[in-house]
Design an enzyme around this catalytic site. Structure first.
Site, PDB file in Angstrom:
ATOM      1  N   LYS A 106     -35.463  19.183   3.743  1.00  0.00           N
ATOM      2  CA  LYS A 106     -36.777  18.614   4.658  1.00  0.00           C
ATOM      3  C   LYS A 106     -36.904  17.051   4.668  1.00  0.00           C
ATOM      4  CE  LYS A 106     -41.750  19.461   5.710  1.00  0.00           C
ATOM      5  NZ  LYS A 106     -42.294  20.502   5.238  1.00  0.00           N
ATOM      6  N   HIS A 108     -39.176  15.135   6.435  1.00  0.00           N
ATOM      7  CA  HIS A 108     -40.026  14.219   6.770  1.00  0.00           C
ATOM      8  C   HIS A 108     -41.341  14.749   5.470  1.00  0.00           C
ATOM      9  CE1 HIS A 108     -39.833  17.627   9.058  1.00  0.00           C
ATOM     10  NE2 HIS A 108     -41.157  17.806   8.655  1.00  0.00           N
TER      11      HIS A 108
END
Ligand code: PRP
Ligand code: ORO
Length: 217
Positions: A106, A108
């Site tokens: 991921k 963010h």
């Protein structure tokens, strides 16, 4: 640290067959082997089924006496297994941290591939099946990279297949990484179960042929 008894194995196989989690037909495994049966843990897809499944895991963990600090469930199907086993262990009075990974990092928010409790100390890997052992090797790598130590592996079904070399996948994990591998049931239990169910005996020949081709024993 004895493994499952035949009775527990049969009980688990019956449970998986009744729910359609164990299916018969033609399926490609992660290792690219064409299998006449498949254990799809994603089909433990309602609360009561997941709860019973994770009680099997928790009993197996408790009976093993293995010492560990955190549970790790590899993506994807290991995720609800680790979470559910943590709940089942908490019901038995053992509040245990758990963690899991993302298959894609991921970029963010919190970022990264690890979710849940920090991976530290002795880590117990909770997964659904071992075929050729690739997933376990990937989990061991993730755990070591995090600076933790894999303690053991618990799976629902040991398909009793060869790994990358001549040994069984389970023996490779045990010998290469020094990790005990505990199962709830194994292919032998499935074959015994099929032999006793008139409506399922038609699948026996294909399962036995597959074991001759890819089996470890
Ligand atoms: O012993 P192996 O040869 O590695 O095969 C078994 C693994 O294959 C599946 O994972 P996979 O990553 O295919 O699927 P998932 O995302 O559905 O968990 C399964 O959940 C096991 O982890
Ligand atoms: O080897 C695999 O990929 C595999 C086999 C199986 O029975 N179930 C599963 O989810 N994966």
């Amino acid at each position: 640290m004895a493994n499952n008894t035949s009775q527990e194995g049969q009980e688990f196989i019956a449970f998986a067959c009744e729910l359609g989690v164990l299916r018969f037909g033609e399926f490609k495994t992660k290792a690219g082997r064409l299998s006449p049966y498949f254990f799809n843990a994603g089909l433990f897809n309602h609360g009561a089924a997941l709860s019973r499944l994770c009680d099997f895991y928790a009993q197996r963990v408790m009976a093993s006496g293995i010492q560990f600090d955190v549970l790790f469930g590899p993506a994807y199907k290991g995720i609800p297994l680790a979470a559910g086993t943590a709940i089942a262990l908490a019901r038995l009075g053992y509040d245990t941290p758990y963690a899991y990974n993302r298959k894609e990092a991921k970029d963010h928010g919190e970022g990264g591939v690890l979710v849940g409790a920090p991976l530290s100390g002795r880590v117990l890997i909770i997964d659904d099946v071992i075929s050729a052992g690739t997933s376990v090797r990937e989990s061991v790598e993730i755990i070591r990279q995090a600076g933790a130590t894999p303690a053991a592996v618990v799976i629902a079904l040991d398909r009793q297949e060869r790994g990358e070399g001549g040994l069984s996948a389970v023996q490779e994990v045990e010998q290469t990484h020094g990790l005990p591998v505990l199962n709830i049931a194994r292919l032998t239990d499935l074959i015994n179960y099929l032999s006793g169910q008139p409506e399922l005996t038609r699948y026996l020949a294909a399962v036995r042929d597959y074991r001759l081709r890819y089996g470890s024993e």
